[in-house]
Design a protein around this motif. Structure first.
Motif, PDB file in Angstrom:
ATOM      1  N   LEU A 155     -53.414  13.907  14.772  1.00  0.00           N
ATOM      2  CA  LEU A 155     -54.294  14.975  15.248  1.00  0.00           C
ATOM      3  C   LEU A 155     -54.471  14.840  16.759  1.00  0.00           C
ATOM      4  O   LEU A 155     -54.285  13.758  17.315  1.00  0.00           O
ATOM      5  CB  LEU A 155     -55.701  14.890  14.631  1.00  0.00           C
ATOM      6  CG  LEU A 155     -55.915  14.541  13.177  1.00  0.00           C
ATOM      7  CD1 LEU A 155     -55.969  13.041  12.993  1.00  0.00           C
ATOM      8  CD2 LEU A 155     -57.202  15.162  12.694  1.00  0.00           C
ATOM      9  N   THR A 156     -54.834  15.952  17.375  1.00  0.00           N
ATOM     10  CA  THR A 156     -55.212  15.903  18.780  1.00  0.00           C
ATOM     11  C   THR A 156     -56.731  15.979  18.843  1.00  0.00           C
ATOM     12  O   THR A 156     -57.319  17.021  18.547  1.00  0.00           O
ATOM     13  CB  THR A 156     -54.579  17.076  19.566  1.00  0.00           C
ATOM     14  OG1 THR A 156     -53.167  17.049  19.348  1.00  0.00           O
ATOM     15  CG2 THR A 156     -54.867  16.948  21.047  1.00  0.00           C
ATOM     16  N   VAL A 157     -57.348  14.849  19.157  1.00  0.00           N
ATOM     17  CA  VAL A 157     -58.808  14.775  19.149  1.00  0.00           C
ATOM     18  C   VAL A 157     -59.303  14.784  20.591  1.00  0.00           C
ATOM     19  O   VAL A 157     -58.987  13.876  21.366  1.00  0.00           O
ATOM     20  CB  VAL A 157     -59.293  13.507  18.417  1.00  0.00           C
ATOM     21  CG1 VAL A 157     -60.813  13.470  18.391  1.00  0.00           C
ATOM     22  CG2 VAL A 157     -58.732  13.459  17.004  1.00  0.00           C
TER      23      VAL A 157
ATOM     24  N   VAL B  55     -67.577  20.137  13.496  1.00  0.00           N
ATOM     25  CA  VAL B  55     -66.601  19.922  14.575  1.00  0.00           C
ATOM     26  C   VAL B  55     -65.714  21.164  14.631  1.00  0.00           C
ATOM     27  O   VAL B  55     -65.789  22.030  13.753  1.00  0.00           O
ATOM     28  CB  VAL B  55     -65.726  18.660  14.339  1.00  0.00           C
ATOM     29  CG1 VAL B  55     -66.596  17.407  14.234  1.00  0.00           C
ATOM     30  CG2 VAL B  55     -64.866  18.817  13.083  1.00  0.00           C
ATOM     31  N   LEU B  56     -64.892  21.258  15.668  1.00  0.00           N
ATOM     32  CA  LEU B  56     -63.975  22.394  15.752  1.00  0.00           C
ATOM     33  C   LEU B  56     -62.578  21.943  15.336  1.00  0.00           C
ATOM     34  O   LEU B  56     -62.073  20.936  15.832  1.00  0.00           O
ATOM     35  CB  LEU B  56     -63.936  22.949  17.174  1.00  0.00           C
ATOM     36  CG  LEU B  56     -65.292  23.317  17.802  1.00  0.00           C
ATOM     37  CD1 LEU B  56     -65.085  24.010  19.150  1.00  0.00           C
ATOM     38  CD2 LEU B  56     -66.115  24.186  16.869  1.00  0.00           C
TER      39      LEU B  56
ATOM     40  N   CYS C  16     -67.671  17.017   6.810  1.00  0.00           N
ATOM     41  CA  CYS C  16     -67.972  16.304   5.557  1.00  0.00           C
ATOM     42  C   CYS C  16     -67.361  17.006   4.362  1.00  0.00           C
ATOM     43  O   CYS C  16     -67.425  16.496   3.250  1.00  0.00           O
ATOM     44  CB  CYS C  16     -69.474  16.151   5.352  1.00  0.00           C
ATOM     45  SG  CYS C  16     -70.318  17.661   4.799  1.00  0.00           S
ATOM     46  N   LEU C  17     -66.823  18.208   4.583  1.00  0.00           N
ATOM     47  CA  LEU C  17     -66.226  18.951   3.464  1.00  0.00           C
ATOM     48  C   LEU C  17     -64.719  19.087   3.615  1.00  0.00           C
ATOM     49  O   LEU C  17     -64.080  19.772   2.827  1.00  0.00           O
ATOM     50  CB  LEU C  17     -66.839  20.363   3.364  1.00  0.00           C
ATOM     51  CG  LEU C  17     -68.316  20.462   3.002  1.00  0.00           C
ATOM     52  CD1 LEU C  17     -68.715  21.915   2.842  1.00  0.00           C
ATOM     53  CD2 LEU C  17     -68.608  19.714   1.712  1.00  0.00           C
ATOM     54  N   LEU C  18     -64.177  18.480   4.654  1.00  0.00           N
ATOM     55  CA  LEU C  18     -62.750  18.608   4.905  1.00  0.00           C
ATOM     56  C   LEU C  18     -62.127  17.219   4.807  1.00  0.00           C
ATOM     57  O   LEU C  18     -62.674  16.250   5.328  1.00  0.00           O
ATOM     58  CB  LEU C  18     -62.538  19.171   6.318  1.00  0.00           C
ATOM     59  CG  LEU C  18     -61.218  19.866   6.599  1.00  0.00           C
ATOM     60  CD1 LEU C  18     -61.150  21.188   5.848  1.00  0.00           C
ATOM     61  CD2 LEU C  18     -61.067  20.127   8.094  1.00  0.00           C
TER      62      LEU C  18
ATOM     63  N   ALA D  14     -56.591  18.159   8.114  1.00  0.00           N
ATOM     64  CA  ALA D  14     -56.594  18.401   9.558  1.00  0.00           C
ATOM     65  C   ALA D  14     -55.332  17.864  10.226  1.00  0.00           C
ATOM     66  O   ALA D  14     -55.214  17.888  11.450  1.00  0.00           O
ATOM     67  CB  ALA D  14     -57.836  17.760  10.185  1.00  0.00           C
ATOM     68  N   ASP D  15     -54.383  17.398   9.407  1.00  0.00           N
ATOM     69  CA  ASP D  15     -53.129  16.864   9.961  1.00  0.00           C
ATOM     70  C   ASP D  15     -52.456  17.938  10.814  1.00  0.00           C
ATOM     71  O   ASP D  15     -52.290  19.078  10.373  1.00  0.00           O
ATOM     72  CB  ASP D  15     -52.203  16.446   8.803  1.00  0.00           C
ATOM     73  CG  ASP D  15     -50.951  15.739   9.296  1.00  0.00           C
ATOM     74  OD1 ASP D  15     -50.983  15.166  10.408  1.00  0.00           O
ATOM     75  OD2 ASP D  15     -49.944  15.758   8.561  1.00  0.00           O
ATOM     76  N   GLY D  16     -52.087  17.550  12.021  1.00  0.00           N
ATOM     77  CA  GLY D  16     -51.398  18.480  12.911  1.00  0.00           C
ATOM     78  C   GLY D  16     -52.328  19.407  13.679  1.00  0.00           C
ATOM     79  O   GLY D  16     -51.854  20.234  14.471  1.00  0.00           O
TER      80      GLY D  16
END
Lengths: 155, 161
Positions: free
Chosen positions: B6-8, B50-51, B60-62, B67-69
């Motif tokens: 991910l790009t955090v 978060v975005l 908390c629901l994901l 969120a990979d990629g």
């Protein structure tokens, strides 16, 4: 010294606004363990038995603790300061043989991660004997027809 | 275990995660970004917002693998590289829109996404968009005012950040 009526910017706000606050849940210590709590589904029940044997066998679980395991740590602590006009009640951190509200903590599962602790919580066997419960405030008013505090004089 | 990338906050991060690991736990425990707070852990309180690719989500629901990629933005990425507060953070500070600060990161992320696309919100708009973010200490008046102030500041500065 003048404070009243003046506006002051709080010193702690910049770190709280940038995600640099530190709350209890943010603290990570070496070797730290995690707990998941087993809570009563009953408003009022006698706790016949808490059996953590199956949960203890779950990989990653360190212990399952109920009131009987607490020893001197189970001594009650006051929930309100002593006051002549208030009737206080002392709570122990885990229910001592009787659950008195939905959600009262009956046992704690301690494990190497929160995920493991929650998995193992499902394996704790608690046997309850449901008791009558007050669903409104009326049964608790004088003349009191129901109480869950057996040590009270009008119980 | 699954590899995720991910790009955090603009930095590429990688991890190997359990399929059920929540995005919030990946951010907080693997990446040490504890600014994202877990309140209710079932999508009601909004503290963990978060975005993900610019859209506000409940972390908390994901699951992390979902969120990979993706690009993920958290409260830690709001301020400038020089430490200068984002106009929204400035407005929260000036308006005393926080006490304990626990709900604040979620408030900030929800408003960040909203103000990017709505430069001139009304008070009612701000209240509506914040209806999924619960605050247990300040009440909402100052938070709403801070949102309005931030919108004005962003308009004055030109393009919203």
């Amino acid at each position: 010294m003048k404070f009243v009526g003046d506006r002051y910017l709080r010193k702690e706000d910049p770190r709280l606004l940038t995600g640099r606050g530190q709350y209890v849940g943010d603290i990570a210590l070496p070797g730290m363990l995690h707990a998941a709590l087993v809570r009563s589904p009953h408003a009022h029940a006698r706790i016949v038995r808490v059996d953590g044997a199956r949960a203890r066998e779950h990989p990653g679980v360190v212990d399952v603790v109920s009131f009987l395991d607490l020893g001197s740590a189970g001594r009650p602590f006051p929930i309100v300061p002593p006051h002549p006009e208030l009737r206080g009640h002392n709570f122990s951190m885990l229910a001592d043989g009787r659950a008195r509200f939905v959600g009262e903590v009956v046992a704690a599962v301690v494990a190497d991660s929160r995920y493991t602790a929650e998995d193992a919580r499902e394996l704790v066997d608690v046997e309850y004997e449901p008791l009558p419960s007050a669903q409104t405030h009326v049964p608790g008013l004088p003349p009191c027809t129901m109480t869950c505090r057996t040590t009270w004089p009008d119980a | 275990m699954h590899a995720v990338r991910l790009t955090v906050n603009g930095t590429e991060r990688q991890a190997r995660v359990m399929p059920r690991l929540l995005l919030a736990d990946l951010l907080r425990e693997e990446f040490g970004l504890t600014g994202t707070h877990l309140g209710c852990e079932h999508g009601a309180c909004g503290a963990c917002t978060v975005l993900v690719d610019g859209e506000p989500v409940r972390s908390c629901l994901l699951f992390a693998v979902q969120a990979d990629g993706c690009r993920v933005d958290t409260v830690e990425g709001l301020a400038g590289a020089d430490g200068a507060l984002h106009p929204l953070q400035e407005a929260f500070r000036a308006r005393h829109a926080l006490q304990c600060g626990f709900c604040t990161p979620g408030m900030l992320m929800t408003l960040t996404a909203y103000l990017r696309e709505h430069s001139s919100p009304t008070e009612s708009d701000i209240r509506e968009i914040l209806s999924g973010n619960l605050c247990r200490c300040t009440g909402y008046q100052n938070i709403v005012q801070a949102g309005l102030d931030a919108a004005a500041a962003l308009r004055a500065a030109g393009a919203p950040r």
